[in-house]
Design a protein around this motif. Structure first.
Motif, short mmCIF file in Angstrom:
data_model
loop_
_atom_site.label_atom_id
_atom_site.label_comp_id
_atom_site.label_asym_id
_atom_site.label_seq_id
_atom_site.Cartn_x
_atom_site.Cartn_y
_atom_site.Cartn_z
N ASN A 72 0.83 -1.20 0.00
CA ASN A 72 0.00 0.00 0.00
C ASN A 72 0.87 1.25 0.00
O ASN A 72 2.06 1.21 0.31
N SER B 274 -1.66 -0.31 -3.84
CA SER B 274 -2.95 0.28 -3.46
C SER B 274 -2.73 1.53 -2.61
O SER B 274 -1.98 1.51 -1.64
N MET C 21 -7.75 -2.47 2.63
CA MET C 21 -7.14 -2.82 1.34
C MET C 21 -6.68 -4.27 1.31
O MET C 21 -6.80 -4.94 0.29
#
Ligand code: AMP
Ligand code: ZN
Length: 469
Positions: free
Chosen positions: A79, A135, A236
């Motif tokens: 992420n 992400s 996520m």
């Protein structure tokens, strides 16, 4: 912590890794045979990453490569934290992104884009494979809101004047990852908990300040604001990998707050185990102190390049220590790593480019090292043992196989293109030598050196390399 594991007679293919949650080495068994779902906490993109941060991603890369080497199909998510990480890891202080934007007189979104780009370039330079999914927290606001609503419905949240908080007193095993104990904090620590019920409770959603407009803010069922730092990773990870994931990685600084809270909120929402194996990387230090922005003792990858080092020399340095041991960074140690790496590359290049199958015994030995909680120092020692012994084409092929995990570009010199002009000079020198015209052949050698190349005479014939490599 004992990281000098005894050599296990492990069956080829079985991997043992140290699980922080259990505080012991466990045989790795994924949820679905042959597949691994892995989440790696990414950087907060408010500034340049330092080489301490990069150590964490080199280690995660070796882990992933080891799994792939053993035949697993790995789905990895990294992420990008571009909102919500406050200057303290808890709920006080300012958002690092907004603070950096103000200091640098740019928008928080521009800051995020700039440092995300630099981070990705750093990973490339370090030969770290890109994850299956990148992400970004700000691209997943609705997923985070949905997860908070799920927690709210199940009665795990409460409201204060500055946000929505997670009620940690609802969980009997809160803090087990960090062994926080019942009180949740070491005795004697005095912390201002504001309106929170308990010191360990944490923000899921924070309201924008009343007197100032934030650059990054969104509507939510509770009011305009932004997500807390921890909720992004749970939301996520679940979106891309499912409610239970196999491996979660990060640095040891994430154990007491960030990962502890990821577990609490994820398991409260789903009723399922969130992570099967937790892996944490020890710190890169300088004079024994954690390398950190706040300590003003940090070095970036660009600093390393500016001083004439190959970024992979840093990767080599990282691999020479076990990931669960601290690694104290010094420039002389980096110099030593660069020398060692170049010498390995040279040794590997000696036998040319012929394709043969790798030596099976050496491959097994290598697996035994890396499958034993990713013991890269042992793997590097093995590499040297092989490189220093009479190198057969099969052994060289084994070394190139190891490089699929280590990713040090050990075959670099084999693939380097030597310019035609240099090849012609090398051939001319060979012809002169055959005719015993030593003086002339030496003159040609000097000419080759002036053009930045060097000829080494080996039993397999002349070897040409670029000078300085
Ligand atoms: P951050 O950008 O602060 O969220 O950190 C990104 C990653 O780097 C996290 O996994 C941290 O745990 C890790 N990290 C931060 N400092 C160090 C350090 N000095 N040594 C090793 N890992 C670190
Ligand atoms: Zn995270």
């Amino acid at each position: 912590m004992n990281i000098n594991q005894k050599k296990r007679k492990s069956v080829s293919g079985s991997i043992y890794l140290f699980d922080t949650y259990e505080r012991k080495e466990r045989l790795f068994v994924p949820l679905k045979p042959g597949r691994v779902k892995m989440y790696t906490c990414g950087p907060t993109v408010y500034d340049y990453p330092h080489i301490g941060n990069l150590r964490a991603y080199i280690v995660a890369d070796v882990l992933r490569n080891t799994l792939e080497f053993n035949g697993y199909k790995v789905k990895q998510v990294i992420n990008i934290t571009d909102v919500g990480h406050l200057t303290s890891d808890a709920d006080s202080g300012e958002d690092k992104m907004e603070l950096s934007a103000r200091k640098q007189k740019r928008s928080a979104f521009e800051i995020a884009e700039l440092y995300t780009g630099i981070f990705k370039q750093n990973l490339l330079a370090l030969n770290i494979k890109p994850p299956s999914v990148w992400s970004k927290a700000t691209d997943h606001i609705s997923e985070q809101i949905t997860l908070i609503q799920r927690l709210e419905k199940a009665g795990y949240t409460y409201l204060t004047s500055d946000g929505v908080y997670f009620d940690t007193s609802r969980l009997s095993n809160y803090g087990h990852l960090a062994r926080l104990g019942v009180a949740g904090i070491k005795p004697g620590a005095r912390v201002d908990i504001g309106e929170k019920n308990k010191i360990t409770d944490f923000a899921l959603w924070k309201f924008s300040p009343k007197d100032r407009k934030r650059q990054m803010e969104w509507q939510s069922p509770w009011g305009i604001g932004f997500p807390g730092w921890h909720i992004e990773c749970s939301a996520m990870a679940m979106k891309y990998l499912g409610e239970t994931i196999d491996i979660h990685t990060g640095g040891i600084d994430h154990i007491p707050v960030h990962h502890t809270n990821e577990i609490a909120q994820s398991e409260a929402a789903t009723g399922k185990q969130f992570v099967r194996y937790w892996m944490h990387v020890a710190f890169l230090t300088v004079n024994g102190k954690k390398m950190a922005k706040s300590e003003h003792n940090f070095v970036t990858l660009q600093d390393i390049v500016d001083r004439g080092y190959d970024p992979l020399a840093f990767r080599y340095l990282v691999l020479t220590s076990h990931y669960r041991a601290g690694l104290n960074f010094t420039w002389p140690s980096l110099r030593g790593a660069q020398k060692a790496l170049l010498s390995l590359r040279e040794k590997v290049s000696i036998l040319g480019n012929k394709k043969v199958s790798p030596d099976k015994q050496e491959l097994q030995e290598f697996k035994r090292c890396i499958n034993n909680d990713f013991n890269t120092p042992q793997a590097i020692a093995l590499l040297w043992k092989i490189a220093d012994s009479p190198l057969t084409p099969q052994k060289k092929a084994a070394i190139l196989e190891f490089d699929k995990v280590l990713r040090l570009n050990l075959g670099y010199l084999l693939s380097e293109k030597i310019p035609e002009e240099i090849r012609v000079l090398v051939q001319k020198r060979e012809d002169l030598r055959e005719d015993n015209k030593w003086e002339e052949s030496d003159r040609v050698r000097q000419e080759i050196i002036k053009k930045g190349y060097e000829v080494r005479d080996t039993s397999a014939g002349p070897k040409v390399i670029r000078r300085g490599l």
